[in-house]
Design a protein around this motif. Structure first.
Motif, PDB file in Angstrom:
ATOM      1  N   CYS A 193    -125.233 -82.587   7.260  1.00 12.68           N
ATOM      2  CA  CYS A 193    -124.324 -83.356   8.116  1.00 12.68           C
ATOM      3  C   CYS A 193    -124.942 -83.750   9.464  1.00 12.68           C
ATOM      4  CB  CYS A 193    -123.029 -82.575   8.363  1.00 12.68           C
ATOM      5  SG  CYS A 193    -121.881 -82.655   6.975  1.00 12.68           S
ATOM      6  N   VAL A 194    -125.588 -82.801  10.136  1.00 16.36           N
ATOM      7  CA  VAL A 194    -126.151 -83.101  11.470  1.00 16.36           C
ATOM      8  C   VAL A 194    -127.246 -84.150  11.360  1.00 16.36           C
ATOM      9  CG1 VAL A 194    -127.437 -82.179  13.441  1.00 16.36           C
ATOM     10  CG2 VAL A 194    -125.523 -80.886  12.498  1.00 16.36           C
ATOM     11  N   VAL A 195    -128.156 -83.985  10.406  1.00 17.94           N
ATOM     12  CA  VAL A 195    -129.269 -84.935  10.292  1.00 17.94           C
ATOM     13  C   VAL A 195    -128.767 -86.308   9.835  1.00 17.94           C
ATOM     14  CG1 VAL A 195    -129.977 -84.361   7.914  1.00 17.94           C
ATOM     15  CG2 VAL A 195    -131.673 -85.167   9.544  1.00 17.94           C
ATOM     16  N   ARG A 196    -127.757 -86.333   8.942  1.00 17.13           N
ATOM     17  CA  ARG A 196    -127.210 -87.630   8.496  1.00 17.13           C
ATOM     18  C   ARG A 196    -126.460 -88.328   9.633  1.00 17.13           C
ATOM     19  NH1 ARG A 196    -127.874 -89.046   3.447  1.00 17.13           N
ATOM     20  NH2 ARG A 196    -128.321 -87.489   1.826  1.00 17.13           N
ATOM     21  N   GLY A 197    -125.745 -87.535  10.442  1.00 15.94           N
ATOM     22  CA  GLY A 197    -125.046 -88.115  11.587  1.00 15.94           C
ATOM     23  C   GLY A 197    -126.007 -88.687  12.605  1.00 15.94           C
ATOM     24  N   THR A 198    -127.114 -87.988  12.823  1.00 19.86           N
ATOM     25  CA  THR A 198    -128.144 -88.481  13.750  1.00 19.86           C
ATOM     26  C   THR A 198    -128.767 -89.757  13.204  1.00 19.86           C
ATOM     27  OG1 THR A 198    -128.600 -86.168  14.306  1.00 19.86           O
ATOM     28  CG2 THR A 198    -130.181 -87.778  15.066  1.00 19.86           C
ATOM     29  N   GLU A 199    -128.999 -89.787  11.894  1.00 26.12           N
ATOM     30  CA  GLU A 199    -129.566 -90.980  11.246  1.00 26.12           C
ATOM     31  C   GLU A 199    -128.625 -92.184  11.401  1.00 26.12           C
ATOM     32  OE1 GLU A 199    -130.866 -92.397   6.724  1.00 26.12           O
ATOM     33  OE2 GLU A 199    -129.566 -90.653   7.009  1.00 26.12           O
ATOM     34  N   LYS A 200    -127.329 -91.966  11.153  1.00 26.70           N
ATOM     35  CA  LYS A 200    -126.356 -93.062  11.292  1.00 26.70           C
ATOM     36  C   LYS A 200    -126.312 -93.575  12.725  1.00 26.70           C
ATOM     37  CE  LYS A 200    -123.132 -91.730   7.602  1.00 26.70           C
ATOM     38  NZ  LYS A 200    -121.760 -91.271   7.302  1.00 26.70           N
ATOM     39  N   THR A 201    -126.458 -92.663  13.693  1.00 25.89           N
ATOM     40  CA  THR A 201    -126.416 -93.058  15.100  1.00 25.89           C
ATOM     41  C   THR A 201    -127.622 -93.934  15.452  1.00 25.89           C
ATOM     42  OG1 THR A 201    -125.302 -90.971  15.590  1.00 25.89           O
ATOM     43  CG2 THR A 201    -126.180 -92.179  17.459  1.00 25.89           C
ATOM     44  N   VAL A 202    -128.790 -93.569  14.959  1.00 24.54           N
ATOM     45  CA  VAL A 202    -130.002 -94.372  15.197  1.00 24.54           C
ATOM     46  C   VAL A 202    -129.830 -95.767  14.612  1.00 24.54           C
ATOM     47  CG1 VAL A 202    -132.459 -94.618  14.646  1.00 24.54           C
ATOM     48  CG2 VAL A 202    -131.566 -92.397  15.306  1.00 24.54           C
ATOM     49  N   GLU A 203    -129.257 -95.821  13.400  1.00 27.64           N
ATOM     50  CA  GLU A 203    -129.120 -97.105  12.698  1.00 27.64           C
ATOM     51  C   GLU A 203    -128.088 -98.014  13.348  1.00 27.64           C
ATOM     52  OE1 GLU A 203    -128.210 -95.864   8.755  1.00 27.64           O
ATOM     53  OE2 GLU A 203    -130.304 -95.510   8.203  1.00 27.64           O
ATOM     54  N   ASP A 204    -127.104 -97.433  14.042  1.00 30.58           N
ATOM     55  CA  ASP A 204    -126.018 -98.224  14.642  1.00 30.58           C
ATOM     56  C   ASP A 204    -125.860 -97.845  16.117  1.00 30.58           C
ATOM     57  OD1 ASP A 204    -124.000-100.021  14.807  1.00 30.58           O
ATOM     58  OD2 ASP A 204    -122.585 -98.949  13.525  1.00 30.58           O
TER      59      ASP A 204
END
Length: 245
Positions: free
Chosen positions: A219-230
């Motif tokens: 969850c933490v790494v996916r949330g960080t990834e989504k934040t970078v992308e958007d």
């Protein structure tokens, strides 16, 4: 190319610590550095609507810390950070087996035990597991069988602290957000979310529905990834975005 980097940090980080993290990442070659609190990243990774005015609560049980946060309008309204999490539970298992069974095991074995038969409430059947360690009397290797009920006992105190942290956060939550949380439920993330019956125990103790996020470990790494992308849309969730405008 020098990348833009988003780094997950514990909630309650000081401004001095923020700057230290930023400088370290910039020295490593980043073009820009943004910081996101780990429970916020976990909430985004768990697909919670963090920008909505309604309240959501995430409980992120990682390795070193358990982070509990109530989130609304892209910010953390109430949070609680506890230094009791996966590593502490492993240590509880090591100490229990040493004290009760006179057997020394390593942290890797303790983690396997936690994953396989660790539980927060009794399982339908008392599940056995064979382990190997060093007999503290003879100094020689010894095999023995342990049970899920024993591991529940081993972790009981630390799990109670995690549950108490959730209750304390809910007690500090503004009433209008508390009603949203009652409707949506509590979401568990992090490796600790996979402990059997932990969701049921928290539900019993809080009187609220509790759900384990999909792929809680990520969850933490996916949330960080989504934040970078958007990044533009999600800039409001970043700790240091205001200083960069």
């Amino acid at each position: 190319m020098r990348p833009r980097v988003v780094v997950g940090v514990p909630s309650g980080i000081t401004e001095v610590e923020e700057r230290a993290v930023e400088e370290s990442v910039l020295q490593a070659g980043a073009k820009e550095v943004y910081l996101i609190e780990e429970p916020m990243a976990a909430a985004i990774g768990a697909n919670l609507e963090v920008a909505e005015p309604s309240g959501s609560i995430i409980v992120d049980i990682g390795g070193g810390t358990t982070e509990v946060a109530v989130i609304s309008l892209g910010g953390i309204v109430v949070s609680n950070s506890l230094r009791v999490a996966g590593d502490e539970l492993d240590e509880d298992i090591v100490n229990y087996i040493k004290k009760e069974m006179n057997l020394a095991i390593g942290e890797t074995t303790a983690e396997q035990i936690k994953k396989q038969i660790g539980c927060a409430l009794p399982l339908m059947t008392d599940v056995p597991m064979e382990i190997r360690g060093r007999d503290l009397t003879t100094g020689l290797p010894r095999n023995m069988e342990i049970y899920s009920s024993q591991m529940q006992e081993a972790m009981e105190e630390s799990i109670s602290e995690i549950v108490e942290s959730v209750k304390q956060t809910l007690e500090k939550t503004p009433p209008e957000l508390a009603s949203d949380i009652m409707e949506k439920g509590i979401v568990l993330a992090g490796g600790g979310a996979l402990i059997q019956n932990l969701d049921k125990l928290i539900s019993i103790k809080t009187g609220m529905p509790v759900y384990v996020a999909e792929n809680p470990l990520e969850c933490v790494v996916r949330g960080t990834e989504k934040t970078v992308e958007d990044l533009e849309r999600l800039k409001t969730v970043l700790l240091n975005a205001r200083r960069k405008r």
